[in-house]
Write a protein that holds these residues in place. Sequence first.
Motif, PDB file in Angstrom:
ATOM      1  N   GLU A   1     -75.375  84.168  -9.183  1.00  0.00           N
ATOM      2  CA  GLU A   1     -74.598  83.231 -10.003  1.00  0.00           C
ATOM      3  C   GLU A   1     -75.529  82.351 -10.833  1.00  0.00           C
ATOM      4  OE1 GLU A   1     -70.580  82.623  -7.241  1.00  0.00           O
ATOM      5  OE2 GLU A   1     -72.346  81.364  -6.909  1.00  0.00           O
ATOM      6  N   LEU A   2     -76.631  81.946 -10.239  1.00  0.00           N
ATOM      7  CA  LEU A   2     -77.601  81.131 -10.967  1.00  0.00           C
ATOM      8  C   LEU A   2     -78.216  81.931 -12.117  1.00  0.00           C
ATOM      9  CD1 LEU A   2     -79.089  78.486 -11.249  1.00  0.00           C
ATOM     10  CD2 LEU A   2     -80.725  79.268  -9.505  1.00  0.00           C
ATOM     11  N   THR A   3     -78.452  83.208 -11.883  1.00  0.00           N
ATOM     12  CA  THR A   3     -78.966  84.077 -12.947  1.00  0.00           C
ATOM     13  C   THR A   3     -77.973  84.163 -14.104  1.00  0.00           C
ATOM     14  OG1 THR A   3     -80.260  85.394 -11.380  1.00  0.00           O
ATOM     15  CG2 THR A   3     -79.741  86.418 -13.503  1.00  0.00           C
ATOM     16  N   GLN A   4     -76.690  84.266 -13.773  1.00  0.00           N
ATOM     17  CA  GLN A   4     -75.647  84.299 -14.805  1.00  0.00           C
ATOM     18  C   GLN A   4     -75.610  82.996 -15.592  1.00  0.00           C
ATOM     19  OE1 GLN A   4     -71.709  85.971 -13.572  1.00  0.00           O
ATOM     20  NE2 GLN A   4     -72.721  86.387 -11.622  1.00  0.00           N
ATOM     21  N   LEU A   5     -75.745  81.862 -14.905  1.00  0.00           N
ATOM     22  CA  LEU A   5     -75.738  80.568 -15.590  1.00  0.00           C
ATOM     23  C   LEU A   5     -76.913  80.469 -16.544  1.00  0.00           C
ATOM     24  CD1 LEU A   5     -74.762  77.674 -16.065  1.00  0.00           C
ATOM     25  CD2 LEU A   5     -76.047  76.983 -14.021  1.00  0.00           C
TER      26      LEU A   5
ATOM     27  N   GLN B   1     -79.050  80.549 -22.433  1.00  0.00           N
ATOM     28  CA  GLN B   1     -80.289  81.037 -23.031  1.00  0.00           C
ATOM     29  C   GLN B   1     -80.351  80.769 -24.538  1.00  0.00           C
ATOM     30  OE1 GLN B   1     -82.715  82.139 -21.041  1.00  0.00           O
ATOM     31  NE2 GLN B   1     -84.077  82.209 -22.821  1.00  0.00           N
ATOM     32  N   HIS B   2     -79.201  80.583 -25.167  1.00  0.00           N
ATOM     33  CA  HIS B   2     -79.149  80.380 -26.615  1.00  0.00           C
ATOM     34  C   HIS B   2     -79.655  79.008 -27.042  1.00  0.00           C
ATOM     35  CE1 HIS B   2     -75.591  78.283 -25.128  1.00  0.00           C
ATOM     36  NE2 HIS B   2     -75.566  77.619 -26.274  1.00  0.00           N
ATOM     37  N   SER B   3     -79.759  78.070 -26.112  1.00  0.00           N
ATOM     38  CA  SER B   3     -80.094  76.687 -26.464  1.00  0.00           C
ATOM     39  C   SER B   3     -81.258  76.187 -25.618  1.00  0.00           C
ATOM     40  CB  SER B   3     -78.877  75.778 -26.265  1.00  0.00           C
ATOM     41  OG  SER B   3     -79.246  74.417 -26.322  1.00  0.00           O
ATOM     42  N   LEU B   4     -82.343  75.773 -26.276  1.00  0.00           N
ATOM     43  CA  LEU B   4     -83.489  75.226 -25.546  1.00  0.00           C
ATOM     44  C   LEU B   4     -83.093  73.982 -24.761  1.00  0.00           C
ATOM     45  CD1 LEU B   4     -86.720  75.397 -27.778  1.00  0.00           C
ATOM     46  CD2 LEU B   4     -86.411  76.269 -25.444  1.00  0.00           C
ATOM     47  N   LEU B   5     -82.273  73.130 -25.389  1.00  0.00           N
ATOM     48  CA  LEU B   5     -81.835  71.905 -24.731  1.00  0.00           C
ATOM     49  C   LEU B   5     -81.040  72.220 -23.471  1.00  0.00           C
ATOM     50  CD1 LEU B   5     -81.141  68.889 -24.426  1.00  0.00           C
ATOM     51  CD2 LEU B   5     -79.295  69.233 -26.092  1.00  0.00           C
ATOM     52  N   GLU B   6     -80.045  73.079 -23.591  1.00  0.00           N
ATOM     53  CA  GLU B   6     -79.171  73.370 -22.455  1.00  0.00           C
ATOM     54  C   GLU B   6     -79.909  74.108 -21.345  1.00  0.00           C
ATOM     55  OE1 GLU B   6     -75.285  74.908 -23.616  1.00  0.00           O
ATOM     56  OE2 GLU B   6     -75.523  73.968 -25.584  1.00  0.00           O
ATOM     57  N   ARG B   7     -80.807  75.022 -21.731  1.00  0.00           N
ATOM     58  CA  ARG B   7     -81.584  75.727 -20.704  1.00  0.00           C
ATOM     59  C   ARG B   7     -82.527  74.761 -19.984  1.00  0.00           C
ATOM     60  NH1 ARG B   7     -83.298  81.065 -19.204  1.00  0.00           N
ATOM     61  NH2 ARG B   7     -84.269  80.718 -17.177  1.00  0.00           N
ATOM     62  N   ALA B   8     -83.137  73.841 -20.743  1.00  0.00           N
ATOM     63  CA  ALA B   8     -84.042  72.877 -20.140  1.00  0.00           C
ATOM     64  C   ALA B   8     -83.302  71.958 -19.171  1.00  0.00           C
ATOM     65  CB  ALA B   8     -84.736  72.055 -21.224  1.00  0.00           C
ATOM     66  N   ILE B   9     -82.080  71.571 -19.530  1.00  0.00           N
ATOM     67  CA  ILE B   9     -81.284  70.711 -18.646  1.00  0.00           C
ATOM     68  C   ILE B   9     -80.931  71.449 -17.359  1.00  0.00           C
ATOM     69  CG2 ILE B   9     -78.996  69.661 -18.371  1.00  0.00           C
ATOM     70  CD1 ILE B   9     -79.181  68.728 -21.262  1.00  0.00           C
ATOM     71  N   VAL B  10     -80.484  72.689 -17.485  1.00  0.00           N
ATOM     72  CA  VAL B  10     -80.149  73.476 -16.295  1.00  0.00           C
ATOM     73  C   VAL B  10     -81.380  73.645 -15.408  1.00  0.00           C
ATOM     74  CG1 VAL B  10     -79.544  75.800 -15.507  1.00  0.00           C
ATOM     75  CG2 VAL B  10     -78.174  74.691 -17.278  1.00  0.00           C
ATOM     76  N   GLU B  11     -82.522  73.956 -16.020  1.00  0.00           N
ATOM     77  CA  GLU B  11     -83.741  74.137 -15.237  1.00  0.00           C
ATOM     78  C   GLU B  11     -84.156  72.847 -14.545  1.00  0.00           C
ATOM     79  OE1 GLU B  11     -85.254  76.833 -14.451  1.00  0.00           O
ATOM     80  OE2 GLU B  11     -84.016  78.132 -15.707  1.00  0.00           O
ATOM     81  N   MET B  12     -83.972  71.727 -15.219  1.00  0.00           N
ATOM     82  CA  MET B  12     -84.333  70.437 -14.620  1.00  0.00           C
ATOM     83  C   MET B  12     -83.469  70.165 -13.393  1.00  0.00           C
ATOM     84  SD  MET B  12     -86.324  67.772 -14.766  1.00  0.00           S
ATOM     85  CE  MET B  12     -86.996  67.620 -16.430  1.00  0.00           C
ATOM     86  N   PHE B  13     -82.169  70.418 -13.508  1.00  0.00           N
ATOM     87  CA  PHE B  13     -81.275  70.228 -12.363  1.00  0.00           C
ATOM     88  C   PHE B  13     -81.662  71.141 -11.203  1.00  0.00           C
ATOM     89  CE2 PHE B  13     -77.733  68.518 -15.232  1.00  0.00           C
ATOM     90  CZ  PHE B  13     -77.768  67.251 -14.681  1.00  0.00           C
ATOM     91  N   VAL B  14     -81.849  72.415 -11.504  1.00  0.00           N
ATOM     92  CA  VAL B  14     -82.075  73.415 -10.466  1.00  0.00           C
ATOM     93  C   VAL B  14     -83.431  73.230  -9.784  1.00  0.00           C
ATOM     94  CG1 VAL B  14     -82.414  75.889 -10.048  1.00  0.00           C
ATOM     95  CG2 VAL B  14     -80.557  75.116 -11.514  1.00  0.00           C
ATOM     96  N   SER B  15     -84.435  72.859 -10.569  1.00  0.00           N
ATOM     97  CA  SER B  15     -85.793  72.802 -10.051  1.00  0.00           C
ATOM     98  C   SER B  15     -86.126  71.497  -9.339  1.00  0.00           C
ATOM     99  CB  SER B  15     -86.787  73.021 -11.195  1.00  0.00           C
ATOM    100  OG  SER B  15     -88.107  73.074 -10.728  1.00  0.00           O
ATOM    101  N   THR B  16     -85.387  70.417  -9.651  1.00  0.00           N
ATOM    102  CA  THR B  16     -85.730  69.115  -9.081  1.00  0.00           C
ATOM    103  C   THR B  16     -84.655  68.540  -8.165  1.00  0.00           C
ATOM    104  OG1 THR B  16     -84.762  67.864 -10.921  1.00  0.00           O
ATOM    105  CG2 THR B  16     -87.063  68.577 -11.163  1.00  0.00           C
TER     106      THR B  16
END
Length: 277
Positions: A110-114, A119-134
Amino acid sequence: MSIDTIEQFQKDYQLRLAPRTIRAYQSNILQFFEQTGIPFQEITRKDIRNWLMWLEEQGYTPTTIYTKLIGVKTYFKYCLEEGWIATNPAARIPYPKLPDKVPIYLTKPELTQLRACVQHSLLERAIVEMFVSTGIRMGELVAMKKEDINETDRSIHIPDGKGNQGRIVLISLESLQYVQAYLASRTDELPYVFVNHNATKRIRHQKINANFQVYSEQLGFHVHPHMLRHTFAAHLAQKGMPGEAIQQLLGHQRPATTQLYARLFNHARKEMYDKWM
């Protein structure tokens, strides 16, 4: 009831707790006194128990009652410390038993799907990565400044976490690279890590929530920012990190939250065990 004592309590605790928490405590304390109609010096343990029974009769959930009781307990503890009362009537009041629910978190597929969805937006991908990683909270993300990120050791200083307790969180190399790419794409001079579309101010909670609503519709399953905090904790548990260490990274203070994530920790470890057996 003495409004003065509640106001003084609020002033003295404003440096210890987040503003939203203080407001919730004040609201719960006021509700308690409005329902009991008894001066704070005369409140007994029975009065508090009767109030808890009244809350249950009104249809409040055990989790909500638990939260309300925290505010009242904290207030009476403060009154005792200040010498306004001789004994603390709330000291030996037990918390209600919470339902044995496990916080919902995303599986790795599910996380891979999210991630593919943003993937189309640097901002949105960075936000998701920040949530998931921290595992940080929404408020901590929107308030984060560039100076809070230490790229050398891949750590982030959260200066004003919940309860005004600062802490250090770590971020994975891959996630940091997405954040760096997003920051490099910007031309504004704002100090915030994440800014709005026009780069005029920091990004708002409402915008992030709206984005996650779109993700939910596209993915066919519900996802929200706090779920990624659960996901962060669950995946660390599955990798073998001790529950106490995970709680420190999350910045937990409330007993109810600690119990909640203890259940998540045990559930996540059991899931991993079942896959191996």
